[in-house]
Design an enzyme around this catalytic site. Structure first.
Site, PDB file in Angstrom:
ATOM      1  CE  LYS A   1      35.561  41.724  40.729  1.00 37.54           C
ATOM      2  NZ  LYS A   1      36.147  40.354  40.653  1.00 37.54           N
TER       3      LYS A   1
ATOM      4  NE  ARG B   1      40.196  42.631  44.834  1.00 39.08           N
ATOM      5  CZ  ARG B   1      40.284  43.172  43.633  1.00 39.08           C
ATOM      6  NH1 ARG B   1      39.501  44.141  43.275  1.00 39.08           N
ATOM      7  NH2 ARG B   1      41.183  42.758  42.777  1.00 39.08           N
TER       8      ARG B   1
ATOM      9  NE  ARG C   1      41.876  39.143  32.848  1.00 39.74           N
ATOM     10  CZ  ARG C   1      41.490  39.693  33.992  1.00 39.74           C
ATOM     11  NH1 ARG C   1      40.297  40.240  34.093  1.00 39.74           N
ATOM     12  NH2 ARG C   1      42.287  39.651  35.043  1.00 39.74           N
TER      13      ARG C   1
ATOM     14  NE  ARG D   1      44.953  42.179  35.218  1.00 37.08           N
ATOM     15  CZ  ARG D   1      43.906  42.276  36.027  1.00 37.08           C
ATOM     16  NH1 ARG D   1      42.777  42.801  35.596  1.00 37.08           N
ATOM     17  NH2 ARG D   1      43.969  41.854  37.268  1.00 37.08           N
TER      18      ARG D   1
ATOM     19  NE  ARG E   1      44.018  38.871  41.222  1.00 36.65           N
ATOM     20  CZ  ARG E   1      43.366  39.129  40.094  1.00 36.65           C
ATOM     21  NH1 ARG E   1      43.578  38.424  39.028  1.00 36.65           N
ATOM     22  NH2 ARG E   1      42.502  40.110  40.053  1.00 36.65           N
TER      23      ARG E   1
HETATM   24  P1  AMP Z   1      41.502  43.828  39.472  1.00 38.32           P
HETATM   25  O1  AMP Z   1      41.757  44.544  38.198  1.00 38.32           O
HETATM   26  O2  AMP Z   1      40.224  44.274  40.128  1.00 38.32           O
HETATM   27  O3  AMP Z   1      41.588  42.346  39.346  1.00 38.32           O
HETATM   28  O4  AMP Z   1      42.675  44.262  40.494  1.00 38.32           O
HETATM   29  C1  AMP Z   1      44.043  44.016  40.220  1.00 38.32           C
HETATM   30  C2  AMP Z   1      44.878  44.286  41.465  1.00 38.32           C
HETATM   31  O5  AMP Z   1      44.710  45.650  41.876  1.00 38.32           O
HETATM   32  C3  AMP Z   1      44.504  43.463  42.687  1.00 38.32           C
HETATM   33  O6  AMP Z   1      45.094  42.185  42.679  1.00 38.32           O
HETATM   34  C4  AMP Z   1      45.060  44.353  43.803  1.00 38.32           C
HETATM   35  O7  AMP Z   1      46.470  44.267  43.868  1.00 38.32           O
HETATM   36  C5  AMP Z   1      44.716  45.751  43.290  1.00 38.32           C
HETATM   37  N1  AMP Z   1      43.359  46.183  43.718  1.00 38.32           N
HETATM   38  C6  AMP Z   1      42.279  46.433  42.920  1.00 38.32           C
HETATM   39  N2  AMP Z   1      41.210  46.805  43.638  1.00 38.32           N
HETATM   40  C7  AMP Z   1      41.607  46.793  44.933  1.00 38.32           C
HETATM   41  C8  AMP Z   1      40.943  47.060  46.168  1.00 38.32           C
HETATM   42  N3  AMP Z   1      39.650  47.405  46.227  1.00 38.32           N
HETATM   43  N4  AMP Z   1      41.683  46.969  47.301  1.00 38.32           N
HETATM   44  C9  AMP Z   1      42.988  46.621  47.286  1.00 38.32           C
HETATM   45  N5  AMP Z   1      43.657  46.329  46.169  1.00 38.32           N
HETATM   46  C10 AMP Z   1      42.989  46.406  45.000  1.00 38.32           C
END
Ligand code: AMP
Length: 207
Positions: A14, A84, A118, A150, A161
């Site tokens: 994404k 999400r 990554r 990360r 996740r």
């Molecule tokens: P990502 O970078 O999209 O993989 O997001 C990393 C982390 O940010 C996730 O594991 C959540 O802890 C938090 N996060 C990101 N987007 C959301 C969302 N839409 N709702 C809730 N938590 C989020």
């Protein structure tokens, strides 16, 4: 103008495709994960309060997430990592409509393999991994910045996740079924990017 959601499991691509499509089309890329990471880097009250959940790969509350997104939402956008949960999708419906949801579909094996590979540039945010390796290990090709992993890119967290995705996020495919297009994400970058751009053109979301 286009209002897009790039949907998929964690590590489906994404972030990568949002950035590439944004560069090609000018549509603004908005990642809720990046918004949260910026709050943490800036050590804001919000940033401090979410660190624990972020490190464990758990979702931040819907109210906090939607509020932060609302503050950062342009007219034309690619949403990456949002919504999400079904509740987030319902809350977002009150704020904006959506033209298209692009589901980047990958297997669990691909997800785990990509997670462990990554690396991200601290300076410019460029993403490296299995298919895009830097010329020199640990150094960004684009800006010379340091590449880092990360905190949440480890096997335990990615499995958690994936479970969060299956329980809370996957049901959104049904919520958006009328707006949904599926792209096979188990391929290299170029054919996936071309498929996405072709789809946007067919739907007149990009000239
Ligand atoms: P990502 O970078 O999209 O993989 O997001 C990393 C982390 O940010 C996730 O594991 C959540 O802890 C938090 N996060 C990101 N987007 C959301 C969302 N839409 N709702 C809730 N938590 C989020």
């Amino acid at each position: 103008m286009a209002k897009l959601i790039f949907f998929g499991k964690p590590m489906a691509g994404k972030g990568t495709f949002s950035k590439l499509v944004s560069k090609e089309t000018g549509i603004v890329h908005i990642s809720t994960g990046d918004l949260f990471r910026k709050e943490m880097a800036d050590e804001t009250e919000l940033g401090k309060s979410i660190k624990d959940k972020m490190d464990k790969g758990e979702l931040i509350s819907d109210d906090i997430t939607v509020e932060l997104l609302k503050k950062n939402l342009p007219e034309s956008f690619i949403l990456d990592g949002f919504p999400r949960t079904l509740n987030q999708a319902e809350m977002f419906k009150e704020i904006s409509d959506i033209d298209l949801v692009v589901d980047i579909d990958v297997s669990d094996e691909t997800v785990i393999e990509r997670t462990l590979a990554r690396r991200i540039c601290r300076k410019c945010g460029a993403i490296y991994g299995l298919n895009i390796k830097p010329n020199q290990e640990g150094v960004c090709d684009k800006c010379g910045g340091e590449l880092y992993q990360r905190d949440d890119d480890n096997e335990k967290t990615i499995k958690d996740r994936l479970e969060v995705y299956n329980n809370q996020t996957k049901p959104l495919l049904d919520f958006y079924k009328d707006k949904l297009v599926r792209i096979d994400g188990n391929r290299t970058v170029d054919p996936i990017l071309q498929d996405i751009l072709k789809t946007l053109k067919e739907k007149s979301l990009y000239m």
